[in-house]
Design a protein around this motif. Sequence first.
Motif, mmCIF file in Angstrom:
data_model
loop_
_atom_site.group_PDB
_atom_site.id
_atom_site.type_symbol
_atom_site.label_atom_id
_atom_site.label_comp_id
_atom_site.label_asym_id
_atom_site.label_seq_id
_atom_site.Cartn_x
_atom_site.Cartn_y
_atom_site.Cartn_z
ATOM 1 N N LEU A 100 0.903 -0.546 0.232
ATOM 2 C CA LEU A 100 -0.049 -0.586 0.085
ATOM 3 C C LEU A 100 0.668 0.800 -0.281
ATOM 4 N N VAL A 101 0.175 2.049 -1.292
ATOM 5 C CA VAL A 101 1.646 3.283 -0.793
ATOM 6 C C VAL A 101 0.332 4.304 -1.096
ATOM 7 N N GLN A 102 0.864 5.882 -0.653
ATOM 8 C CA GLN A 102 -0.217 6.670 -1.222
ATOM 9 C C GLN A 102 0.921 7.448 -2.556
ATOM 10 N N ALA A 103 -0.489 8.392 -3.290
ATOM 11 C CA ALA A 103 -0.480 8.448 -4.818
ATOM 12 C C ALA A 103 0.512 9.795 -4.836
ATOM 13 N N GLY A 104 1.468 9.257 -5.420
ATOM 14 C CA GLY A 104 3.198 9.998 -6.296
ATOM 15 C C GLY A 104 3.926 9.282 -5.365
ATOM 16 N N GLY A 105 3.815 8.247 -4.571
ATOM 17 C CA GLY A 105 4.929 7.356 -3.572
ATOM 18 C C GLY A 105 5.523 6.204 -4.877
ATOM 19 N N SER A 106 6.343 5.354 -4.370
ATOM 20 C CA SER A 106 6.955 4.466 -4.672
ATOM 21 C C SER A 106 6.918 3.104 -4.275
ATOM 22 N N LEU A 107 7.660 2.494 -5.616
ATOM 23 C CA LEU A 107 7.247 0.616 -5.084
ATOM 24 C C LEU A 107 8.349 0.083 -5.467
ATOM 25 N N ARG A 108 8.904 -0.823 -5.634
ATOM 26 C CA ARG A 108 9.772 -1.621 -6.702
ATOM 27 C C ARG A 108 9.738 -2.802 -6.513
ATOM 28 N N LEU A 109 9.215 -3.757 -7.453
ATOM 29 C CA LEU A 109 8.738 -5.474 -6.970
ATOM 30 C C LEU A 109 9.560 -5.556 -8.490
ATOM 31 N N SER A 110 9.939 -7.359 -6.902
ATOM 32 C CA SER A 110 10.635 -8.410 -7.994
ATOM 33 C C SER A 110 10.098 -9.122 -8.350
ATOM 34 N N CYS A 111 11.317 -9.844 -9.381
ATOM 35 C CA CYS A 111 10.463 -11.422 -9.818
ATOM 36 C C CYS A 111 11.736 -12.187 -10.032
ATOM 37 N N ALA A 112 11.515 -13.497 -8.304
ATOM 38 C CA ALA A 112 12.829 -14.348 -9.042
ATOM 39 C C ALA A 112 12.097 -15.612 -9.484
ATOM 40 N N ALA A 113 13.174 -15.703 -10.220
ATOM 41 C CA ALA A 113 12.726 -16.926 -10.937
ATOM 42 C C ALA A 113 13.824 -18.196 -10.391
#
Length: 122
Positions: A11-24
């Motif tokens: 959950l993040v506020q508008a204008g914020g950032s997130l970094r998704l990762s995908c491990a294989a």
Amino acid sequence: QVQLVESGGGLVQAGGSLRLSCAASGRTFSSYAMAWFRQAPGKEREFVAGISSRGSSTYYADSVKGRFTISRDNAKKTVFLQMNSLKPEDTAVYYCAARRSWVVPTAEYDSWGQGTQVTVSS
């Protein structure tokens, strides 16, 4: 085939950032083009970003261009999605996908992760 596991949603506020990762897992990760898709409630799954097997080419949906960045680390068998300037309309379940060929903006991928929820509050 490769098995994929996403992480980094939240959950993040508008204008914020997130970094998704995908491990294989699997020995041939570097042979696969990778992509991120998302699906919001009541909507079809849509292409967000893709990256070629060696990382030399990237592709983005118009809705995220300039805000999201896809990258990969073949040594670590991981693909990332850096999401900046997030908007409430970015709220969705985000899926990682692998394709033993080039990137396509449709759901014709060989392997999918289980998804990670991203929620952007206004």
